[in-house]
Design a protein around this motif. Structure first.
Motif, PDB file in Angstrom:
ATOM      1  N   SER A  57       0.841  -1.188   0.000  1.00  0.00           N
ATOM      2  CA  SER A  57       0.000   0.000   0.000  1.00  0.00           C
ATOM      3  C   SER A  57       0.880   1.244   0.000  1.00  0.00           C
ATOM      4  CB  SER A  57      -0.912   0.011   1.235  1.00  0.00           C
ATOM      5  OG  SER A  57      -1.633   1.228   1.300  1.00  0.00           O
ATOM      6  N   ALA A  58       0.714   2.066  -1.029  1.00  0.00           N
ATOM      7  CA  ALA A  58       1.506   3.292  -1.152  1.00  0.00           C
ATOM      8  C   ALA A  58       0.793   4.434  -0.434  1.00  0.00           C
ATOM      9  CB  ALA A  58       1.725   3.636  -2.620  1.00  0.00           C
ATOM     10  N   LEU A  59       1.467   5.023   0.514  1.00  0.00           N
ATOM     11  CA  LEU A  59       0.863   6.068   1.344  1.00  0.00           C
ATOM     12  C   LEU A  59       0.521   7.310   0.544  1.00  0.00           C
ATOM     13  CD1 LEU A  59       0.124   7.064   4.205  1.00  0.00           C
ATOM     14  CD2 LEU A  59       2.503   7.841   4.433  1.00  0.00           C
ATOM     15  N   HIS A  60       1.363   7.686  -0.416  1.00  0.00           N
ATOM     16  CA  HIS A  60       1.213   8.971  -1.095  1.00  0.00           C
ATOM     17  C   HIS A  60       0.632   8.869  -2.513  1.00  0.00           C
ATOM     18  CE1 HIS A  60       3.337  10.865   2.182  1.00  0.00           C
ATOM     19  NE2 HIS A  60       4.342  10.021   2.040  1.00  0.00           N
ATOM     20  N   LEU A  61       0.208   7.662  -2.924  1.00  0.00           N
ATOM     21  CA  LEU A  61      -0.382   7.508  -4.252  1.00  0.00           C
ATOM     22  C   LEU A  61      -1.875   7.804  -4.176  1.00  0.00           C
ATOM     23  CD1 LEU A  61      -0.387   6.792  -7.201  1.00  0.00           C
ATOM     24  CD2 LEU A  61      -0.334   4.362  -6.593  1.00  0.00           C
ATOM     25  N   VAL A  62      -2.276   8.974  -4.708  1.00  0.00           N
ATOM     26  CA  VAL A  62      -3.670   9.410  -4.699  1.00  0.00           C
ATOM     27  C   VAL A  62      -4.086   9.746  -6.121  1.00  0.00           C
ATOM     28  CG1 VAL A  62      -3.607  10.255  -2.331  1.00  0.00           C
ATOM     29  CG2 VAL A  62      -2.989  11.792  -4.210  1.00  0.00           C
ATOM     30  N   ARG A  63      -5.396   9.696  -6.376  1.00  0.00           N
ATOM     31  CA  ARG A  63      -5.884   9.900  -7.736  1.00  0.00           C
ATOM     32  C   ARG A  63      -5.761  11.342  -8.221  1.00  0.00           C
ATOM     33  NH1 ARG A  63     -11.999   8.957 -10.124  1.00  0.00           N
ATOM     34  NH2 ARG A  63     -11.410   8.792 -12.326  1.00  0.00           N
ATOM     35  N   PRO A  64      -6.189  12.350  -7.441  1.00  0.00           N
ATOM     36  CA  PRO A  64      -6.118  13.731  -7.949  1.00  0.00           C
ATOM     37  C   PRO A  64      -4.675  14.185  -8.151  1.00  0.00           C
ATOM     38  CG  PRO A  64      -7.564  13.570  -6.019  1.00  0.00           C
ATOM     39  CD  PRO A  64      -6.808  12.296  -6.102  1.00  0.00           C
ATOM     40  N   LEU A  65      -4.478  15.070  -9.112  1.00  0.00           N
ATOM     41  CA  LEU A  65      -3.160  15.658  -9.299  1.00  0.00           C
ATOM     42  C   LEU A  65      -2.842  16.551  -8.110  1.00  0.00           C
ATOM     43  CD1 LEU A  65      -3.267  16.593 -13.090  1.00  0.00           C
ATOM     44  CD2 LEU A  65      -1.864  14.827 -12.027  1.00  0.00           C
ATOM     45  N   ARG A  78      10.194   5.025  -5.729  1.00  0.00           N
ATOM     46  CA  ARG A  78      11.611   4.817  -6.038  1.00  0.00           C
ATOM     47  C   ARG A  78      12.266   3.902  -4.996  1.00  0.00           C
ATOM     48  NH1 ARG A  78      16.802   7.037  -5.618  1.00  0.00           N
ATOM     49  NH2 ARG A  78      17.849   7.375  -7.641  1.00  0.00           N
ATOM     50  N   ARG A  79      11.931   4.139  -3.739  1.00  0.00           N
ATOM     51  CA  ARG A  79      12.489   3.294  -2.665  1.00  0.00           C
ATOM     52  C   ARG A  79      12.007   1.846  -2.811  1.00  0.00           C
ATOM     53  NH1 ARG A  79      11.440   8.022   0.477  1.00  0.00           N
ATOM     54  NH2 ARG A  79       9.420   7.161   1.119  1.00  0.00           N
ATOM     55  N   ILE A  80      10.740   1.676  -3.181  1.00  0.00           N
ATOM     56  CA  ILE A  80      10.189   0.325  -3.340  1.00  0.00           C
ATOM     57  C   ILE A  80      10.907  -0.404  -4.475  1.00  0.00           C
ATOM     58  CG2 ILE A  80       8.135  -0.981  -4.038  1.00  0.00           C
ATOM     59  CD1 ILE A  80       6.465   1.232  -2.635  1.00  0.00           C
ATOM     60  N   VAL A  81      11.110   0.287  -5.588  1.00  0.00           N
ATOM     61  CA  VAL A  81      11.769  -0.328  -6.743  1.00  0.00           C
ATOM     62  C   VAL A  81      13.211  -0.701  -6.409  1.00  0.00           C
ATOM     63  CG1 VAL A  81      12.552   0.069  -9.116  1.00  0.00           C
ATOM     64  CG2 VAL A  81      10.269   0.817  -8.415  1.00  0.00           C
ATOM     65  N   LEU A  82      13.916   0.192  -5.728  1.00  0.00           N
ATOM     66  CA  LEU A  82      15.301  -0.092  -5.357  1.00  0.00           C
ATOM     67  C   LEU A  82      15.395  -1.279  -4.407  1.00  0.00           C
ATOM     68  CD1 LEU A  82      16.679   3.535  -4.883  1.00  0.00           C
ATOM     69  CD2 LEU A  82      17.388   1.888  -6.646  1.00  0.00           C
ATOM     70  N   TRP A  84      13.082  -3.819  -4.105  1.00  0.00           N
ATOM     71  CA  TRP A  84      12.568  -5.090  -4.646  1.00  0.00           C
ATOM     72  C   TRP A  84      13.328  -5.537  -5.897  1.00  0.00           C
ATOM     73  CZ3 TRP A  84       9.082  -7.441  -8.364  1.00  0.00           C
ATOM     74  CH2 TRP A  84       8.558  -8.662  -7.929  1.00  0.00           C
ATOM     75  N   LYS A  85      13.918  -4.599  -6.616  1.00  0.00           N
ATOM     76  CA  LYS A  85      14.733  -4.883  -7.803  1.00  0.00           C
ATOM     77  C   LYS A  85      13.984  -5.719  -8.852  1.00  0.00           C
ATOM     78  CE  LYS A  85      19.229  -4.606  -5.476  1.00  0.00           C
ATOM     79  NZ  LYS A  85      18.697  -4.050  -4.216  1.00  0.00           N
ATOM     80  N   PRO A  86      12.904  -5.177  -9.409  1.00  0.00           N
ATOM     81  CA  PRO A  86      12.147  -5.928 -10.423  1.00  0.00           C
ATOM     82  C   PRO A  86      12.896  -5.991 -11.756  1.00  0.00           C
ATOM     83  CG  PRO A  86      11.296  -3.705 -10.252  1.00  0.00           C
ATOM     84  CD  PRO A  86      12.325  -3.842  -9.156  1.00  0.00           C
ATOM     85  N   ASP A  87      12.578  -7.011 -12.531  1.00  0.00           N
ATOM     86  CA  ASP A  87      13.086  -7.079 -13.901  1.00  0.00           C
ATOM     87  C   ASP A  87      12.300  -6.154 -14.823  1.00  0.00           C
ATOM     88  OD1 ASP A  87      15.075  -9.153 -13.505  1.00  0.00           O
ATOM     89  OD2 ASP A  87      13.375 -10.499 -13.176  1.00  0.00           O
ATOM     90  N   ILE A  88      11.056  -5.893 -14.435  1.00  0.00           N
ATOM     91  CA  ILE A  88      10.205  -5.041 -15.263  1.00  0.00           C
ATOM     92  C   ILE A  88       9.124  -4.413 -14.386  1.00  0.00           C
ATOM     93  CG2 ILE A  88       8.586  -6.890 -15.898  1.00  0.00           C
ATOM     94  CD1 ILE A  88       8.551  -5.667 -18.730  1.00  0.00           C
ATOM     95  N   ILE A  89       8.749  -3.179 -14.723  1.00  0.00           N
ATOM     96  CA  ILE A  89       7.628  -2.486 -14.077  1.00  0.00           C
ATOM     97  C   ILE A  89       6.496  -2.427 -15.084  1.00  0.00           C
ATOM     98  CG2 ILE A  89       6.790  -0.276 -13.172  1.00  0.00           C
ATOM     99  CD1 ILE A  89       9.689   0.256 -12.229  1.00  0.00           C
ATOM    100  N   HIS A  90       5.305  -2.820 -14.646  1.00  0.00           N
ATOM    101  CA  HIS A  90       4.124  -2.733 -15.517  1.00  0.00           C
ATOM    102  C   HIS A  90       3.097  -1.844 -14.824  1.00  0.00           C
ATOM    103  CE1 HIS A  90       1.024  -4.963 -18.278  1.00  0.00           C
ATOM    104  NE2 HIS A  90       0.924  -3.639 -18.333  1.00  0.00           N
ATOM    105  N   ALA A  91       2.888  -0.648 -15.392  1.00  0.00           N
ATOM    106  CA  ALA A  91       2.034   0.364 -14.777  1.00  0.00           C
ATOM    107  C   ALA A  91       0.650   0.372 -15.415  1.00  0.00           C
ATOM    108  CB  ALA A  91       2.678   1.741 -14.912  1.00  0.00           C
ATOM    109  N   LEU A 102       8.235   7.536 -14.864  1.00  0.00           N
ATOM    110  CA  LEU A 102       9.301   8.447 -14.452  1.00  0.00           C
ATOM    111  C   LEU A 102      10.353   7.732 -13.611  1.00  0.00           C
ATOM    112  CD1 LEU A 102       7.212  11.627 -13.519  1.00  0.00           C
ATOM    113  CD2 LEU A 102       8.753  11.381 -15.473  1.00  0.00           C
ATOM    114  N   VAL A 103       9.882   6.918 -12.664  1.00  0.00           N
ATOM    115  CA  VAL A 103      10.816   6.183 -11.806  1.00  0.00           C
ATOM    116  C   VAL A 103      11.580   5.134 -12.610  1.00  0.00           C
ATOM    117  CG1 VAL A 103      10.984   4.567  -9.861  1.00  0.00           C
ATOM    118  CG2 VAL A 103       9.504   6.592  -9.691  1.00  0.00           C
ATOM    119  N   ALA A 104      10.867   4.431 -13.479  1.00  0.00           N
ATOM    120  CA  ALA A 104      11.524   3.405 -14.299  1.00  0.00           C
ATOM    121  C   ALA A 104      12.623   4.013 -15.162  1.00  0.00           C
ATOM    122  CB  ALA A 104      10.486   2.705 -15.181  1.00  0.00           C
ATOM    123  N   LYS A 105      12.349   5.168 -15.740  1.00  0.00           N
ATOM    124  CA  LYS A 105      13.343   5.834 -16.570  1.00  0.00           C
ATOM    125  C   LYS A 105      14.547   6.251 -15.740  1.00  0.00           C
ATOM    126  CE  LYS A 105      14.738   7.840 -20.425  1.00  0.00           C
ATOM    127  NZ  LYS A 105      15.082   7.036 -21.638  1.00  0.00           N
TER     128      LYS A 105
END
Length: 366
Positions: A57-65, A78-82, A84-91, A102-105
């Protein structure tokens, strides 16, 4: 492979949520390692855990801009990706798709984005359409591949200069075969109509209610399955039109397959769409479909063969379509059989799963 999925909302279960849950289960059962990042704590997480999936559960991921929350989520993801070290991110979904790319790039992680109907599609408010079109043009090439669920959305992206032909691939939605089988208990005296959809944009339950009020015949009932913020106003409209004895509001239900098996006609009236899973679910159940001719719907429903497509805002056309199917059991049966055959030929989950995994391997090899 280690696949990290990300989607914006956990508080509702919509088409994108169902798609992701089915996909993640299928990928995990194919022997890959899966984790899902989702905003908040809601029903999505409960369903994911019930199906053996791991969620964060991501604390800061909300729908409105919101620039502050969005930046905080960028750092959080970014911390989660670093870690868990995935081979691929699927958004999946617009907000998660933007930050995920943005994080994947930034971290040089291969990335796929699935657009479940663009946020700049026809029918969306002008401000939202312009804003998201600009954003999608900026971040499009941060993904290694963009999946659209319909050829309509792929063409819309290319016309709008969002990515190029090599970047964007269409993989039509697919639905698993029904786990439970129900013997059809359809009545020949009263035609039972059903619409399964959340009471929220882009669905237009009120437009369907107005069309139902214009029907010259009385041998029908309508069941609305779903919940959401527009339900109270639709209920008021039903009362104003004296249709309370004809229209039932069942709320969110977990037995949709059974309810479809007991219905005669499926309806989906919308202002815009990607490729709605509920239409595929209705085709799987052998129901003829009356739907708005928007987005990828015509890629699933063949006009006058497996259903009747109606132009957006065409009230007279919708009334004519309803009268035609309510008035002919033979037409309902013929269209339902065509739709069911089409589903098993073109829209099974197995087809969608294999095509998606093929994209993963292509992206990782690049």
């Amino acid at each position: 492979m280690r696949i990290l999925y990300i989607i914006t909302r956990s508080d509702v279960i919509g088409g994108a949520s169902v798609h992701l849950l089915d996909l993640a289960v299928g990928v995990q059962e194919a022997g890959h390692e899966v984790i899902i990042v989702v905003g908040g704590h809601g029903v999505f997480i409960d369903q994911a855990k019930a199906r053996g999936l791991t969620c964060i559960s991501a604390l800061h991921l909300v729908r409105p801009l919101n620039l502050v929350s969005d930046f905080r989520f960028y750092l959080e993801f970014r911390r989660i990706v670093l870690a868990w070290k995935p081979d691929i991110i699927h958004a999946h979904s617009s907000k998660a798709g933007i930050v995920g790319r943005l994080v994947a790039k930034a971290l040089s992680v291969p990335c796929v984005f699935t657009a479940h109907g663009w946020a700049f599609t026809e029918g969306v408010s002008t401000y939202r359409r312009i804003l998201y079109l600009w954003i999608e043009r900026v971040v499009a090439n941060f993904a290694n591949k963009i999946i659209t669920v319909s050829d309509y959305d792929r063409s819309l992206a290319l016309r709008s200069c969002v990515g190029d032909a090599d970047l964007i691939v269409t993989i039509h939605n697919g639905m698993p075969s029904a786990k439970d089988t129900f013997s059809a208990t359809r009545s020949f005296d009263v035609t039972r109509l059903i619409m399964v959809a959340r009471f929220d944009a882009p669905k237009d339950h009120a437009f369907l209610v107005r069309a139902l009020a214009s029907l010259v015949c009385n041998d029908w009932t309508m069941e609305f399955v779903g919940s959401g913020p527009t339900m109270p106003s639709v209920k008021r409209l039903v009362a104003e039109l004296n249709l309370e004895d004809k229209i039932v509001f069942s709320g969110a239900c977990s037995d949709v397959s059974r309810r479809l098996s007991e219905s005669d006609v499926f309806c989906l009236i919308s202002n815009w769409e990607g490729l709605p899973l509920t239409v595929l679910e209705a085709m799987r159940a052998g129901l003829p479909v009356i739907a708005s001719c928007v987005g990828g719907v015509p890629e699933a429903v063949t006009q006058q063969q497996s259903g009747i497509l109606v132009d957006k805002d065409d009230l007279e056309g919708l009334v004519t379509a309803l009268n035609a199917l309510i008035g002919s059991r033979d037409l309902r049966s013929k269209m339902g059989n065509v739709g069911k055959s089409r589903f098993f030929n073109d829209f099974t989950f197995e087809l969608m799963l294999q095509r998606t995994i093929d994209v993963y391997f292509d992206v990782i090899k690049v």
